[in-house]
Design a protein around this motif. Structure first.
Motif, mmCIF file in Angstrom:
data_model
loop_
_atom_site.group_PDB
_atom_site.id
_atom_site.type_symbol
_atom_site.label_atom_id
_atom_site.label_comp_id
_atom_site.label_asym_id
_atom_site.label_seq_id
_atom_site.Cartn_x
_atom_site.Cartn_y
_atom_site.Cartn_z
ATOM 1 N N LEU A 123 -14.823 12.798 -1.310
ATOM 2 C CA LEU A 123 -15.486 11.497 -1.293
ATOM 3 C C LEU A 123 -16.727 11.496 -2.165
ATOM 4 O O LEU A 123 -17.025 10.495 -2.832
ATOM 5 C CB LEU A 123 -15.841 11.116 0.146
ATOM 6 C CG LEU A 123 -14.630 10.917 1.080
ATOM 7 C CD1 LEU A 123 -15.115 10.556 2.479
ATOM 8 C CD2 LEU A 123 -13.692 9.850 0.541
ATOM 9 N N THR A 124 -17.438 12.591 -2.174
ATOM 10 C CA THR A 124 -18.610 12.662 -3.058
ATOM 11 C C THR A 124 -18.189 12.657 -4.524
ATOM 12 O O THR A 124 -18.859 12.054 -5.382
ATOM 13 C CB THR A 124 -19.420 13.928 -2.733
ATOM 14 O OG1 THR A 124 -19.790 13.912 -1.359
ATOM 15 C CG2 THR A 124 -20.671 14.004 -3.593
ATOM 16 N N GLU A 125 -17.073 13.307 -4.853
ATOM 17 C CA GLU A 125 -16.571 13.310 -6.232
ATOM 18 C C GLU A 125 -16.201 11.898 -6.674
ATOM 19 O O GLU A 125 -16.504 11.476 -7.808
ATOM 20 C CB GLU A 125 -15.353 14.228 -6.347
ATOM 21 C CG GLU A 125 -14.796 14.325 -7.761
ATOM 22 C CD GLU A 125 -13.549 15.192 -7.813
ATOM 23 O OE1 GLU A 125 -13.053 15.446 -8.925
ATOM 24 O OE2 GLU A 125 -13.057 15.614 -6.726
ATOM 25 N N ILE A 126 -15.551 11.137 -5.794
ATOM 26 C CA ILE A 126 -15.204 9.752 -6.112
ATOM 27 C C ILE A 126 -16.452 8.952 -6.406
ATOM 28 O O ILE A 126 -16.520 8.168 -7.373
ATOM 29 C CB ILE A 126 -14.400 9.123 -4.954
ATOM 30 C CG1 ILE A 126 -13.042 9.794 -4.800
ATOM 31 C CG2 ILE A 126 -14.249 7.619 -5.152
ATOM 32 C CD1 ILE A 126 -12.115 9.583 -5.957
ATOM 33 N N SER A 127 -17.469 9.126 -5.593
ATOM 34 C CA SER A 127 -18.714 8.379 -5.787
ATOM 35 C C SER A 127 -19.361 8.762 -7.113
ATOM 36 O O SER A 127 -19.865 7.893 -7.848
ATOM 37 C CB SER A 127 -19.669 8.653 -4.620
ATOM 38 O OG SER A 127 -20.895 8.002 -4.819
ATOM 39 N N THR A 128 -19.329 10.054 -7.461
ATOM 40 C CA THR A 128 -19.938 10.500 -8.726
ATOM 41 C C THR A 128 -19.174 9.965 -9.940
ATOM 42 O O THR A 128 -19.763 9.483 -10.915
ATOM 43 C CB THR A 128 -19.982 12.036 -8.756
ATOM 44 O OG1 THR A 128 -20.699 12.508 -7.615
ATOM 45 C CG2 THR A 128 -20.666 12.533 -10.022
ATOM 46 N N LEU A 129 -17.839 10.062 -9.913
ATOM 47 C CA LEU A 129 -17.025 9.572 -11.017
ATOM 48 C C LEU A 129 -17.168 8.070 -11.188
ATOM 49 O O LEU A 129 -17.107 7.543 -12.311
ATOM 50 C CB LEU A 129 -15.558 9.941 -10.789
ATOM 51 C CG LEU A 129 -15.227 11.436 -10.899
ATOM 52 C CD1 LEU A 129 -13.764 11.695 -10.547
ATOM 53 C CD2 LEU A 129 -15.547 11.964 -12.282
ATOM 54 N N LYS A 130 -17.371 7.346 -10.092
ATOM 55 C CA LYS A 130 -17.567 5.901 -10.185
ATOM 56 C C LYS A 130 -18.841 5.581 -10.951
ATOM 57 O O LYS A 130 -18.872 4.655 -11.793
ATOM 58 C CB LYS A 130 -17.612 5.306 -8.780
ATOM 59 C CG LYS A 130 -17.779 3.788 -8.788
ATOM 60 C CD LYS A 130 -17.807 3.245 -7.366
ATOM 61 C CE LYS A 130 -17.987 1.724 -7.389
ATOM 62 N NZ LYS A 130 -18.040 1.168 -6.013
#
Length: 664
Positions: A123-130
């Motif tokens: 979930l943190t990776e998704i937030s960063t890539l966004k």
């Protein structure tokens, strides 16, 4: 399982509105998943915390079960069977605590950790890539705006080449960011399924493992033990049910009594006058100022020869007064009923108490009176109390005249100053203790007051011949002034008189004092009248201080014994010998009467004066001995009377007060 939705990577470069719309759906799904994951993780952490607390609690429980054996219970040590059972339980709880600790570790590793890893990694990776995708999109839009503003007429090839290169770089960067973002969102559709199932799988497997080991522990090691404990608890419960039913029946029986039981001063049963111990609530009077008093309700009880007091809620009681040889009497209080006073033997300490009913009032007085005589030290105190109180109960019949008395010739020893007179005949048998019935006949009536003047006492047993009932003749009266070498007046209060059997024993005087005081206390007779007792070398006279009329007189030779109380120095008494002609004898049978007084001074002084008067009487037979005796004593200026310490000037002048309240 249905196929997961996904974003097409081929459409990332074109970045069409349709692709953007589909991307927003994936982003919304990822946001919802993030919120749910955070809530689920909090719940799992709560489960883990509860399990961890369970392990700590079971560990503390095991230790606390072992502390039962060390407890100092107020009702004694704990049951040994219970102690051994609790120790066995403590060992089992300790083993279960090991299982709980292992379960806590498994929940941490197989439930909480995977969920934390999913949140922090995916979930943190998704937030960063966004965020990266958004930045790349903004840079590409800025480059396109700059490219669109290139001039049409004057083209600068160099500037155009720079702008075109910048657009190409930003578009490539956006393409790479979008493809990474799309891949992460596509992968999240699979990862979220695993992330939801893996922690619960770990939780379930950990619980099953815990239950399996717990079943092995309980079923293999504790079946017989638990069965015995269950049987014991059922037995205790059965006893409790039986006791509860018994208490309910007792409660109904006690509550079914008449309402008069709850009403004070409604006792139907007579007072028990033979008690040697007593307990109950009493009001005690305390001084709160010079003239003000306050009453406190406290619990009093007797213990041996002591009066104890215990306030409500106190652990133990304290001693209030030593009752041995003390005196008790009824007293009147202006605003209270059923009051009585207890006075210490030396007369320095006294307390006033109030009972709540007449029965309690009488029983307390009788009980304290019994204890003061140290009946509780005898082998059969109840029987002794019944026998000794019988006289006090029966001795309430007043007599209207005194017996006739003739002169006698006793020879008591002279009392020393401050001492108590002892008769010569009594000294031979001083070591022999007589029972009360040997000193005073049971049921002997007590005269509480002298109500008739001396002239009204007549001889009723010798044919109507008039004579002085106090043994005085006209010759005695005429020669009294000439013969009286000693005259001393004392202010006294007459307490009572009664017939005695032993006329030459001090014990008879002491027993008469006890019975007179007991009868006054039991029957609430506490008023006395002050008189003057005049001691001369020929007689004793009781004189009314107002009229100077002689109420009663005794020839000194008729006084066979006299003594002061051993503890209460204000009490004194004497025995007078008379004659009883009721049996028709010529000379009359000797009879004895004891007279009890309370003086304003020490009784030993009165006894000393009586002893001195008897010594003068004996010395009259030998003129030389009389002269020698008179030389050794101070006389008045006219040489007629001995100089003795007078109580007060009013006493010699006939002053006094009537109806003074006595503390006897």
């Amino acid at each position: 399982m249905p196929a997961a939705h996904k974003l097409l990577l081929e459409e990332a470069l074109q970045d069409s509105p349709q692709t953007r719309s589909l991307l927003s759906v994936f982003e919304e799904d990822a946001g919802t998943l993030t919120d749910y994951t955070n809530q689920l993780l909090q719940t799992m952490q709560r489960v883990f915390g509860a399990q961890n607390e369970m392990g700590l609690a079971t560990e503390q429980l095991s230790k606390h079960l072992l502390e039962y054996e060390k407890q100092n219970f107020a009702l004694g040590k704990g049951d040994e069977e219970v102690i051994s059972t609790l120790q066995h339980f403590a060992k089992t709880v300790e083993e279960l605590n090991a299982l709980h600790s292992e379960l806590t570790k498994q929940l941490a590793d197989r439930m909480v950790f995977p969920m934390i890893q999913f949140r922090e990694k995916d979930l943190t990776e998704i937030s960063t890539l966004k965020e990266i995708f958004g930045i790349a999109t903004d840079e590409h839009e800025a480059a396109m705006v700059k490219y669109s503003r290139l001039p049409k007429k004057r083209e600068n090839e160099k500037m155009k080449a720079e702008v075109v290169g910048e657009v190409a770089f930003s578009r490539r960067k956006q393409h790479q960011a979008s493809m990474q973002y799309y891949c992460a969102l596509n992968a999240l559709q699979y990862r979220k399924r695993v992330a939801m199932l893996e922690p619960m799988l770990g939780y379930t497997q950990a619980q099953i493992n815990f239950f399996k080991k717990g079943i092995d522990l309980v079923s293999k090691k504790m079946d017989s033990f638990l069965a015995s404990v269950s049987s014991m608890t059922q037995s205790i419960q059965a006893q409790l049910d039986a006791e509860a039913e018994s208490m309910r029946m007792t409660q109904r029986e006690l509550l079914s009594v008449d309402d008069t039981v709850y009403m004070p001063d409604r006792d139907m049963d007579p007072a028990n006058r033979a008690l040697i111990q007593k307990a109950g609530y009493l009001n005690i009077r305390n001084k709160t100022g010079l003239v003000t008093t306050a009453w406190d309700r406290l619990y009093f009880f007797t213990q041996g020869g002591n009066l104890m007091c215990q306030p409500r809620g106190a652990v133990a009681g304290g001693m209030v007064l030593d009752l041995d040889n003390s005196s008790v009497m009824a007293v009147e209080c202006e605003d209270r009923r059923y009051c009585f006073q207890i006075t210490s033997p030396n007369g320095k300490t006294s307390i006033i108490l109030q009972a709540e009913s007449k029965k309690e009032y009488e029983e307390w007085i009788c009980t304290i009176n019994n204890i003061s005589r140290q009946i509780y030290l005898t082998d059969n105190p109840e029987a002794v109390a019944i026998r000794l109180n019988q006289t006090a109960i029966q001795a309430v019949t007043p007599i209207t005249s005194f017996e006739k008395r003739q002169e006698g010739s006793p020879n008591p020893d002279r009392a020393k100053p401050g001492g108590v007179a002892v008769a010569a005949g009594a000294s031979k048998n001083a070591s022999v203790e007589l029972e009360p019935e040997h000193l005073i006949a049971p049921g002997t009536p007590i005269q509480f007051d002298i109500v008739l003047p001396a002239c009204e006492f007549q001889d009723q047993n010798r044919g109507g011949r008039r004579m002085n009932p106090f043994g005085e003749t006209e010759d005695d009266a005429s020669s009294d002034s000439d013969d009286s070498l000693l005259q001393q007046v004392f202010a006294v209060r007459f307490l009572g008189s009664m017939a005695v059997r032993a006329g030459h024993r001090q014990e008879a005087i002491y027993e008469a004092m006890r019975q007179v005081l007991a009868a006054r206390a039991i029957h609430n007779i506490f008023k006395t009248t002050e008189s003057h007792l005049m001691v001369s070398s020929s007689c004793l006279r009781l004189i009314d201080p107002q009229t100077q009329v002689t109420k009663i007189g005794f020839q000194l030779g008729d006084v066979t014994q006299f003594a002061a109380h051993q503890e209460n120095s204000r009490l004194m008494g004497f025995v007078v010998e008379g004659r009883d002609w009721s049996e028709g004898e010529e000379e009359g049978k000797p009879s004895f009467s004891a007279f009890v007084f309370e003086s304003n001074t020490e009784g030993e002084k009165i006894c000393y004066t009586i002893s001195l008067a008897k010594e003068i009487t004996e010395a009259k037979k030998d003129p030389e001995a009389l002269a020698q005796l008179m030389k050794s004593m101070p006389l008045t200026s006219d040489g007629k009377f001995l100089l003795l310490d007078s109580e007060s000037g009013d006493a010699t002048n006939g002053g006094g007060q009537d109806d003074l309240e006595s503390e006897a």
